[in-house]
Design an enzyme around this catalytic site. Sequence first.
Site, PDB file in Angstrom:
ATOM      1  N   GLU A  54       0.826  -1.208   0.000  1.00 28.46           N
ATOM      2  CA  GLU A  54       0.000   0.000   0.000  1.00 28.46           C
ATOM      3  C   GLU A  54       0.861   1.258   0.000  1.00 28.46           C
ATOM      4  O   GLU A  54       0.562   2.235  -0.699  1.00 28.46           O
ATOM      5  CB  GLU A  54      -0.914   0.007   1.225  1.00 28.46           C
ATOM      6  CG  GLU A  54      -1.815  -1.221   1.337  1.00 28.46           C
ATOM      7  CD  GLU A  54      -1.196  -2.344   2.167  1.00 28.46           C
ATOM      8  OE1 GLU A  54      -1.936  -3.023   2.883  1.00 28.46           O
ATOM      9  OE2 GLU A  54       0.041  -2.529   2.090  1.00 28.46           O
ATOM     10  N   SER A 173      19.592 -41.922  -9.766  1.00 28.73           N
ATOM     11  CA  SER A 173      18.353 -41.179 -10.021  1.00 28.73           C
ATOM     12  C   SER A 173      18.548 -39.992 -10.962  1.00 28.73           C
ATOM     13  O   SER A 173      17.637 -39.196 -11.133  1.00 28.73           O
ATOM     14  CB  SER A 173      17.768 -40.685  -8.692  1.00 28.73           C
ATOM     15  OG  SER A 173      18.688 -39.837  -8.035  1.00 28.73           O
ATOM     16  N   ARG A 189      11.820 -24.376  -5.278  1.00 30.75           N
ATOM     17  CA  ARG A 189      12.830 -24.081  -4.250  1.00 30.75           C
ATOM     18  C   ARG A 189      12.969 -22.579  -4.024  1.00 30.75           C
ATOM     19  O   ARG A 189      13.102 -22.120  -2.888  1.00 30.75           O
ATOM     20  CB  ARG A 189      14.194 -24.648  -4.660  1.00 30.75           C
ATOM     21  CG  ARG A 189      14.393 -26.099  -4.347  1.00 30.75           C
ATOM     22  CD  ARG A 189      15.856 -26.445  -4.501  1.00 30.75           C
ATOM     23  NE  ARG A 189      16.084 -27.876  -4.514  1.00 30.75           N
ATOM     24  CZ  ARG A 189      17.257 -28.432  -4.754  1.00 30.75           C
ATOM     25  NH1 ARG A 189      18.315 -27.661  -5.012  1.00 30.75           N
ATOM     26  NH2 ARG A 189      17.398 -29.739  -4.742  1.00 30.75           N
ATOM     27  N   THR A 201      19.669 -39.682   1.201  1.00 28.01           N
ATOM     28  CA  THR A 201      19.870 -38.835   0.026  1.00 28.01           C
ATOM     29  C   THR A 201      21.242 -38.170   0.075  1.00 28.01           C
ATOM     30  O   THR A 201      21.924 -38.045  -0.950  1.00 28.01           O
ATOM     31  CB  THR A 201      18.761 -37.767  -0.066  1.00 28.01           C
ATOM     32  OG1 THR A 201      17.496 -38.407  -0.178  1.00 28.01           O
ATOM     33  CG2 THR A 201      18.963 -36.860  -1.268  1.00 28.01           C
ATOM     34  N   GLU A 298      12.188 -33.017  -0.126  1.00 26.92           N
ATOM     35  CA  GLU A 298      12.745 -33.655  -1.317  1.00 26.92           C
ATOM     36  C   GLU A 298      13.449 -34.950  -0.928  1.00 26.92           C
ATOM     37  O   GLU A 298      14.521 -35.275  -1.420  1.00 26.92           O
ATOM     38  CB  GLU A 298      13.722 -32.709  -2.028  1.00 26.92           C
ATOM     39  CG  GLU A 298      13.082 -31.453  -2.588  1.00 26.92           C
ATOM     40  CD  GLU A 298      14.040 -30.635  -3.448  1.00 26.92           C
ATOM     41  OE1 GLU A 298      15.152 -31.121  -3.729  1.00 26.92           O
ATOM     42  OE2 GLU A 298      13.671 -29.510  -3.828  1.00 26.92           O
TER      43      GLU A 298
END
Length: 369
Positions: A54, A173, A189, A201, A298
Amino acid sequence: MNDADEMHMRVALDLARRGYGSTSPNPMVGALLVKGRIIIGKGWHRKAGKAHAEIEALGDAHRNDCSPKDATLYVTLEPCSTSGRTPPCTRAIIESGIRRVVIAATDLNPVHAGNAYCLFRQSGIEVRKGVLGKEAMELNAAYNHWIVNRSPYVTVKAAMTLDGKIADKSGCSKWITSKFSRRTGMFLRNGTDAVLIGIETVLADDPNLTARGKRGGTRLRRVVLDSSARTPVDSKIVSDEAAGLTTIVVLKSASHSRLIELRKRVNVIEAPSRKGRIDLKWLLKRLGKENVISLLVEGGGKVNAAFLNEHLAQRIAFFYAPRILGGCSSPTAVAGSGVNHFEDTLRLFEGKWCQLGPDLLLTARVSED
């Protein structure tokens, strides 16, 4: 509904989206000043601690040599009514001589909720609310969830083949999906406060977990679920220049010597256990207290299953490549023991499919709330 109100509010919503990835822990807000069917000022909230939308719109009007007196203000979220890092927007609006205010959504923050409507009406300003309210609420779904629950809005993200495999039998992967999906994944992300993975991972991929192009000076926090403190000290998330943004979450039973080494480089949280594993609900509350309003998960199949099965995720973003891997030993996007009866399956709501080059992206809510 006044067609002009809706048209101008859509412009304000587009302005609000310009703050994507840079306003946390504040919401994205856009504002538009219109006088005699002419837009005289535009603004959006750019970063926490900076001017609100604003005020930006009022400043833009003055730079355009236009007086806001008797103008209509369109704003995507109820203006703040108390002083924080910036003065209250309601005061500036009232003092500017604006005649009419059109608001898309009420601020769920109890400090502000509903106050602006009362202040404006007491000052003789006409108020209309709820114009494109659903769109405005969806825009700030993460902020709204955090304000109400004081824990992050969780999105589970995974890339897989059409039969749900996230890696081959050897564990490889890279890359299941195309560059188009990876680009969209990076966009997700860029809009989140923190990304979470599991220790498997880290050990398998040694990822950077960076957010290229994240705006507004905000930086992506990296969270690792690592009950036994197995994260290598030479892994990228521990040894790179952003190591100060890494948090390793361990159980109190983790090796003391390992914790000493990790604490030299990164943040370490000792979490309580639940059924022998890190208590994820406790962790989300802890992250919420640290102003993490959105969390992108993830992880591998086990981590994804933990968040989904414990009903701790609000949304999924599943990327599908036009491939079929097959086999029983290749890991799947959602692992765990599964359910015994079909009626117990996790249901998705408001699913949306999007084609990304050769791939498909499914986004959906995982609860009706």
